[in-house]
Design a protein around this motif. Structure first.
Motif, PDB file in Angstrom:
ATOM      1  N   ARG A   1     -21.586  30.034  -0.142  1.00 53.94           N
ATOM      2  CA  ARG A   1     -22.066  28.749   0.384  1.00 53.94           C
ATOM      3  C   ARG A   1     -21.479  28.410   1.747  1.00 53.94           C
ATOM      4  N   LEU A   2     -20.502  29.190   2.208  1.00 60.63           N
ATOM      5  CA  LEU A   2     -19.830  28.892   3.476  1.00 60.63           C
ATOM      6  C   LEU A   2     -20.480  29.565   4.673  1.00 60.63           C
ATOM      7  N   GLU A   3     -21.550  30.306   4.441  1.00 59.98           N
ATOM      8  CA  GLU A   3     -22.160  31.048   5.551  1.00 59.98           C
ATOM      9  C   GLU A   3     -22.570  30.120   6.695  1.00 59.98           C
ATOM     10  N   GLU A   4     -23.203  28.999   6.383  1.00 61.93           N
ATOM     11  CA  GLU A   4     -23.653  28.080   7.434  1.00 61.93           C
ATOM     12  C   GLU A   4     -22.477  27.519   8.221  1.00 61.93           C
ATOM     13  N   GLY A   5     -21.385  27.221   7.550  1.00 60.30           N
ATOM     14  CA  GLY A   5     -20.230  26.631   8.212  1.00 60.30           C
ATOM     15  C   GLY A   5     -19.491  27.574   9.130  1.00 60.30           C
ATOM     16  N   LEU A   6     -19.777  28.868   9.063  1.00 61.09           N
ATOM     17  CA  LEU A   6     -19.091  29.850   9.917  1.00 61.09           C
ATOM     18  C   LEU A   6     -19.978  30.357  11.046  1.00 61.09           C
ATOM     19  N   ARG A   7     -21.142  29.767  11.228  1.00 60.19           N
ATOM     20  CA  ARG A   7     -22.008  30.171  12.347  1.00 60.19           C
ATOM     21  C   ARG A   7     -21.383  29.725  13.666  1.00 60.19           C
ATOM     22  N   PRO A   8     -21.597  30.471  14.749  1.00 61.30           N
ATOM     23  CA  PRO A   8     -20.953  30.146  16.038  1.00 61.30           C
ATOM     24  C   PRO A   8     -21.407  28.813  16.627  1.00 61.30           C
ATOM     25  N   GLU A   9     -22.595  28.326  16.253  1.00 56.69           N
ATOM     26  CA  GLU A   9     -23.102  27.096  16.876  1.00 56.69           C
ATOM     27  C   GLU A   9     -22.562  25.821  16.234  1.00 56.69           C
ATOM     28  N   VAL A  10     -21.842  25.908  15.091  1.00 54.66           N
ATOM     29  CA  VAL A  10     -21.339  24.696  14.448  1.00 54.66           C
ATOM     30  C   VAL A  10     -20.118  24.188  15.194  1.00 54.66           C
ATOM     31  N   ASP A  11     -19.785  22.913  14.976  1.00 54.65           N
ATOM     32  CA  ASP A  11     -18.641  22.332  15.683  1.00 54.65           C
ATOM     33  C   ASP A  11     -17.336  22.861  15.112  1.00 54.65           C
TER      34      ASP A  11
END
Length: 491
Positions: A296-306
């Motif tokens: 579930r953490l994949e989205e939170g580790l994308r380069p575009e997130v804050d």
């Protein structure tokens, strides 16, 4: 019973609807996955008029071939029996007709826990003279369980015919019989539920599963816990964008983590069957939650997130990673030493007594049985189940050989430790017999031989060992010698 009644009404009204058949098929498959005793009947009841029914019939036929071959191989002590039975388990439920022959084959090979399980399955549905014989055989393995599964009408707690004018006594009798039935059912249910044990308990109780467990755990640790989870350790200690990019690639590219985890769980279920319930195993439950948390953490580790979102994702990833590292350590400790077996007099006595309890070998009256082992601790890097299988085949062959000749009929099992020129130590397990029959060593190595010592040779070679025939003196005429390198005691 209600579901069957509804199905019958639908058939009478012009045929089973696709929706109803699909639901029955899903229920039948769920019963199979749970290990329900009526799963085979549910599959069979689908008939062959529907697509689902034809699929069920085809899978039952395919599985039946594997099951029957597995039983046949188990009866002769072939180590490939496990593979055939596992292949059947992976396809469809077993025909209850095979419960009794499988129970007897397990009992003959000394796999007592599995034997008790299949005796119990058979007795849950069978009655008559054959069931009584099966109950007597089960009683030799587990008297308490055999009594629980005994026929209720055999329990003489109340008079069979109470006085007709004593209604109070009749009422009490009915209550007592009801209590007996309820208690019996409760014990059976508890026993069936008890099959869903943890993997750790299975390892402690059932040496025959050690080879399969060691392979399955090794695959899980190497392919998932080491290659994907373990490789993230160094990257988690860094804040650099390159380290986070490495984490994303290792954890989220290729097969999804949850799918990879579930694939390993399916492999466990196919190889071990319903005896182990990984969903109830606390270590596997925690590990499964950690795997899903990472997914579930994949989205939170994308380069575009804050930066804040990414930092919180890394913190949660670190917690889940710590859980999985602990799980890997637990698995390593659990399987450590599974492939190590101590060679002692207790092992030899177990083998000889087990073979002497078999029908064929039990007909031979031995004049003398001598068991001797080294006084020092001797360990081999061989699974105990495999070593027992090898020794039982050799001992069985020796007992049957002496049985074809007049008394005295003598048998001896011992072990010697010899130092090789290389510095290695060889453990030579010798089975002596007094039979004058010659045994050509070349026959043992003939790979066309599909039973007995031919199988022993194949099993011994898998561990880098040797098997040979030597002449003997005194009360014995020859000895079959099985040799392995002694295990490093430092391991």
């Amino acid at each position: 019973m209600v579901a069957l009644g509804v199905s019958a009404v639908v058939v009478g009204c012009g045929g089973v609807s696709d929706e109803a058949t699909t639901e029955r098929w899903e229920q039948a498959q769920a019963a199979w996955r749970r290990g329900d005793i009526d799963a085979f009947q549910q599959w069979t009841d689908l008939g062959t008029e529907s697509v689902q029914g034809r699929e069920a019939a085809a899978r039952l036929a395919s599985a039946d071939a594997h099951y029957r071959e597995g039983v046949r191989l188990l009866e002769i002590g072939d180590p490939h029996a496990r593979e055939e039975l596992a292949a059947g388990v992976a396809v469809a439920p077993m025909n209850p007709e095979l419960y009794l022959p499988l129970a007897r084959a397990c009992r003959q090979q000394g796999i007592t826990l599995r034997a008790a399980e299949y005796y119990s399955k058979y007795l849950a549905t069978a009655e008559g003279p054959e069931a009584e014989r099966a109950r007597a055989e089960l009683r030799e393995l587990d008297p308490q369980l055999a009594d629980v599964l005994g026929p209720v009408e055999g329990i003489a707690l109340v008079p069979a015919t109470p006085p007709q004018d004593n209604l109070w006594w009749a009422a009490i009798s009915g209550v007592v019989v009801g209590m007996v039935l309820a208690a019996t059912l409760f014990l059976i249910v508890q026993y069936v539920r008890g099959r869903g044990i943890s993997l750790e308990r299975l390892v402690a109780q059932s040496p025959e599963f050690h080879p399969a467990v060691a392979y399955l755990v090794g695959s899980l640790r190497h392919e998932l816990l080491k290659h994907r989870i373990g490789a993230a350790s160094d990257a988690l200690a860094q804040d650099a964008p390159s380290a986070i990019a490495f984490l994303r690639g290792r954890l989220f590219e290729g097969q999804p983590l949850v799918d990879a985890w579930e694939g390993h769980l399916v492999a466990f279920r196919r190889a071990i069957g319903p005896r182990v319930d990984l969903a109830r195993d606390p270590h596997f439950r925690r590990a499964g939650r950690a795997v899903r948390a990472i997914a579930r953490l994949e989205e939170g580790l994308r380069p575009e997130v804050d930066e804040g979102t990414q930092r919180r994702a890394l913190e949660r990833l670190s917690e889940a990673h710590h859980t999985l590292v602990a799980f890997d350590t637990h698995l390593a400790a659990m399987v450590h030493g599974l492939v190590r077996t101590q060679v002692d007099a207790a092992l030899f006595r177990e083998v000889v007594e087990s073979v002497c309890a078999e029908h064929s070998a039990g007909q031979v009256e031995l004049s003398d049985v001598d068991v001797s082992a080294p006084q020092e601790e001797v360990v081999l890097e061989v699974f105990r189940a495999d070593l027992v299988l090898v020794l039982k085949n050799v001992v069985r062959n020796a007992i049957l050989a002496v049985g074809r000749h007049d008394v005295p009929r003598r048998l001896r099992v011992d072990a010697l430790v010899e130092l090789e020129a290389t510095g290695d130590e060889t453990v030579r397990i010798r089975v002596f017999d007094s039979s004058p029959e010659a045994l050509d060593p070349s026959v043992i190595f003939d790979r066309r031989v599909d039973r007995g010592l031919g199988l022993v040779a194949a099993a011994v070679h898998r561990y880098g060992g040797t098997i040979d025939v030597e002449e003997a003196s005194g009360d014995y005429r020859k000895a079959v010698v099985v040799s392995f390198f002694r295990a490093d005691e430092a391991l």
